[in-house]
Design a protein around this motif. Structure first.
Motif, PDB file in Angstrom:
ATOM      1  N   ASN A 183     -93.094 -10.582  31.464  1.00 35.27           N
ATOM      2  CA  ASN A 183     -92.647 -11.427  30.667  1.00 35.27           C
ATOM      3  C   ASN A 183     -92.092 -10.616  29.276  1.00 35.27           C
ATOM      4  OD1 ASN A 183     -91.445 -13.548  32.136  1.00 35.27           O
ATOM      5  ND2 ASN A 183     -93.919 -13.890  32.122  1.00 35.27           N
ATOM      6  N   ARG A 186     -87.090  -7.685  26.186  1.00 36.42           N
ATOM      7  CA  ARG A 186     -86.663  -6.518  26.474  1.00 36.42           C
ATOM      8  C   ARG A 186     -86.952  -6.243  25.204  1.00 36.42           C
ATOM      9  NH1 ARG A 186     -81.453  -3.929  26.092  1.00 36.42           N
ATOM     10  NH2 ARG A 186     -80.554  -3.074  27.842  1.00 36.42           N
ATOM     11  N   SER A 187     -86.556  -6.193  23.719  1.00 34.66           N
ATOM     12  CA  SER A 187     -86.471  -5.387  22.687  1.00 34.66           C
ATOM     13  C   SER A 187     -87.646  -4.181  22.187  1.00 34.66           C
ATOM     14  CB  SER A 187     -85.831  -5.569  21.570  1.00 34.66           C
ATOM     15  OG  SER A 187     -87.527  -6.801  21.181  1.00 34.66           O
ATOM     16  N   ALA A 189     -89.995  -3.931  25.395  1.00 34.39           N
ATOM     17  CA  ALA A 189     -89.549  -3.393  26.752  1.00 34.39           C
ATOM     18  C   ALA A 189     -89.439  -1.898  25.937  1.00 34.39           C
ATOM     19  CB  ALA A 189     -89.706  -3.735  27.367  1.00 34.39           C
ATOM     20  N   ALA A 190     -87.964  -1.901  25.414  1.00 41.36           N
ATOM     21  CA  ALA A 190     -87.604  -0.909  25.454  1.00 41.36           C
ATOM     22  C   ALA A 190     -87.854   0.398  24.726  1.00 41.36           C
ATOM     23  CB  ALA A 190     -86.138  -1.364  24.498  1.00 41.36           C
ATOM     24  N   GLU A 229     -84.839   1.811  32.326  1.00 34.68           N
ATOM     25  CA  GLU A 229     -83.024   0.384  32.278  1.00 34.68           C
ATOM     26  C   GLU A 229     -83.849  -0.879  33.188  1.00 34.68           C
ATOM     27  OE1 GLU A 229     -80.398   3.917  31.445  1.00 34.68           O
ATOM     28  OE2 GLU A 229     -81.143   3.845  33.273  1.00 34.68           O
ATOM     29  N   CYS A 232     -87.019  -2.632  31.439  1.00 36.87           N
ATOM     30  CA  CYS A 232     -86.667  -3.440  30.240  1.00 36.87           C
ATOM     31  C   CYS A 232     -85.185  -4.893  30.524  1.00 36.87           C
ATOM     32  CB  CYS A 232     -85.497  -2.761  29.821  1.00 36.87           C
ATOM     33  SG  CYS A 232     -87.249  -0.945  28.285  1.00 36.87           S
ATOM     34  N   ASP A 233     -84.565  -4.514  31.728  1.00 35.56           N
ATOM     35  CA  ASP A 233     -83.507  -5.363  32.051  1.00 35.56           C
ATOM     36  C   ASP A 233     -83.475  -6.467  33.011  1.00 35.56           C
ATOM     37  OD1 ASP A 233     -81.642  -3.408  30.302  1.00 35.56           O
ATOM     38  OD2 ASP A 233     -80.652  -2.507  32.324  1.00 35.56           O
ATOM     39  N   ASN A 234     -84.726  -5.674  33.870  1.00 32.64           N
ATOM     40  CA  ASN A 234     -84.764  -7.676  35.239  1.00 32.64           C
ATOM     41  C   ASN A 234     -86.410  -7.707  34.454  1.00 32.64           C
ATOM     42  OD1 ASN A 234     -85.210  -8.527  37.003  1.00 32.64           O
ATOM     43  ND2 ASN A 234     -84.883  -7.086  38.681  1.00 32.64           N
ATOM     44  N   PRO A 235     -86.525  -8.583  34.386  1.00 30.29           N
ATOM     45  CA  PRO A 235     -87.563  -9.552  33.860  1.00 30.29           C
ATOM     46  C   PRO A 235     -88.364  -9.616  35.297  1.00 30.29           C
ATOM     47  CG  PRO A 235     -85.956 -10.910  32.513  1.00 30.29           C
ATOM     48  CD  PRO A 235     -85.777  -9.661  33.804  1.00 30.29           C
ATOM     49  N   LYS A 241     -91.265  -2.299  36.290  1.00 31.19           N
ATOM     50  CA  LYS A 241     -92.401  -2.261  35.081  1.00 31.19           C
ATOM     51  C   LYS A 241     -93.926  -1.471  35.462  1.00 31.19           C
ATOM     52  CE  LYS A 241     -89.987  -6.969  34.371  1.00 31.19           C
ATOM     53  NZ  LYS A 241     -89.688  -6.268  33.077  1.00 31.19           N
ATOM     54  N   LEU A 336     -80.220   0.543  25.923  1.00 31.00           N
ATOM     55  CA  LEU A 336     -81.031  -0.205  25.738  1.00 31.00           C
ATOM     56  C   LEU A 336     -81.131  -1.216  24.070  1.00 31.00           C
ATOM     57  CD1 LEU A 336     -84.536   1.916  26.869  1.00 31.00           C
ATOM     58  CD2 LEU A 336     -83.328  -0.050  27.781  1.00 31.00           C
TER      59      LEU A 336
END
Length: 386
Positions: A183, A186-187, A189-190, A229, A232-235, A241, A336
């Motif tokens: 969880n 995104r920012s 994770a990127a 990508e 980061c885009d898909n939880p 991951k 991202l």
């Protein structure tokens, strides 16, 4: 390529489903009595800290929690947390967090003494020795701090970040559990993912590159280019991951065997003076520095293309392969939504000379760059991102 090279790694690394459960058995096996747990309040707020905390409680031992470390901390702030830690007489350290949390825990593991502290290690990092074993649990897939002997702290008086390197800070245990990054915003994770990307390509093109570092850097680069990508885009993309977590670990190993280059060197003033997140500053500089390096690194970039490009249509010429790789790095940063310049951070143009001066001080990393970086080169690179 170096004629002699080495590799130092943690004693044990655990990954896969529910890997954090190993905490309980590690504590029981070694008879640890009191655990110091390093984290931060954002990790606690996300509920992630509860997972290792429950594993410690299952071992039936007492513990103290240290959670006051801010993001991108200055060395004085790290020292404050370490001073609190020293009074608890812990015989085992567990860190659950990002790079700053893990770095603070690593420094704590070598700074039980009152004879010197973090400030003294800035100039003489080798004086400290490991006193307390440490287990590191990354909550980002990026920094690689769980495997390196490095700790990065800000030095406000120099408006710079400084890396403290001491083999005693290599972790005794590492746990890679994909639940810990599921969880992640995104920012974050990127930014941390691109930090790992920078580690991989920099270490592969470093003057200190060698067969050990190349093995891990290339595998990390391949995994990151294929998975960053989606991760980061898909939880819910736990497989992507998990691959990013492994890639960040591999890229960290590449750092221990090789070393980062001008991307990291020139990014340190951006974090030290403007408090731009480490991964973001690396992302802004990644493509510009790689374009600058391209004449000296073209063959290495082409080799990386051969390993990491899985497109049906293939490039044939070395120049085309090299160009593809740099373009792919730019595409990832853009996808991202990471800023491509310093405009968003309101860095004034009159600070340019100060940036150049500070960046050129990071000789520990600049000497690794395959193409020599002069002050004029650094100025042109900074001008490109202003």
């Amino acid at each position: 390529m170096l004629k002699q090279y080495g590799l130092k790694l943690p004693h044990a690394v655990y990954g896969g489903e529910n890997a954090i459960d190993h905490i309980t058995s590690i504590i029981k096996e070694h008879g640890y009595q009191h655990v110091a747990m390093f984290t931060d309040k954002s990790i606690q707020g996300l509920g992630l800290f509860d997972i290792p905390r429950k594993a410690v409680e299952a071992a039936g031992v007492s513990y103290d929690v240290f959670n006051e470390l801010p993001p991108e901390p200055a060395y004085m702030q790290v020292q404050s947390v370490i001073d609190q830690f020293k009074s608890c007489n812990a015989d085992f350290i567990i860190a659950c967090g990002g790079g700053s949390v893990m770095d603070a825990a690593k420094l704590a593991s070598i700074l039980i003494t009152d004879e010197y502290g973090v400030k003294e290690l800035l100039d003489r990092p080798g004086m400290a020795k490991k006193c307390v074993p440490v287990l590191l649990i990354p909550t980002t897939a990026g920094t690689g701090a769980e495997v390196t002997p490095n700790a990065i702290v800000a030095v406000p008086e120099k408006e710079l970040k400084v890396g403290i390197v001491n083999d005693g800070m290599i972790a005794d245990y590492v746990i890679l559990d994909a639940r810990m990054i599921k969880n992640l915003p995104r920012s974050i994770a990127a930014a941390t993912g691109v930090d790992a990307l920078a580690h991989a390509i920099e270490c592969y093109t470093s003057n200190k590159a060698n067969p050990f570092s190349d093995t891990f850097a290339l595998e990390a680069l391949d995994l990151i280019l294929e998975n960053i990508e989606e991760a980061c885009d898909n939880p819910e993309a736990l497989e992507a991951k998990n691959k990013m977590q492994i890639a960040a670990f591999y890229a960290g190993i590449a750092i221990t065997a090789s070393g980062t280059t001008a991307v990291h060197a020139l990014s340190y003033p951006l974090g030290g003076k403007y408090h731009i997140a480490h991964g973001v500053s690396n992302a802004i500089l990644l493509a510009p520095v790689m374009r600058f390096n391209e004449p000296a690194c073209r063959d290495k970039f082409a080799e990386a293309y051969d390993r990491c490009c899985h497109e049906t249509k293939r490039c044939a010429a070395t120049e085309e392969k090299s160009a593809w790789l740099i373009k792919r790095l730019e595409e990832i940063v853009k996808h991202l939504d990471i800023p491509a310049s310093l405009k968003e951070f309101h860095v004034p143009e009159e600070d340019l000379e100060g940036l150049v001066e500070a960046g050129m001080q990071v000789t520990r990393l600049l000497v690794n760059n395959m193409r020599e970086v002069t002050p004029e080169d650094a100025r042109r690179i900074y001008e490109e991102i202003m």
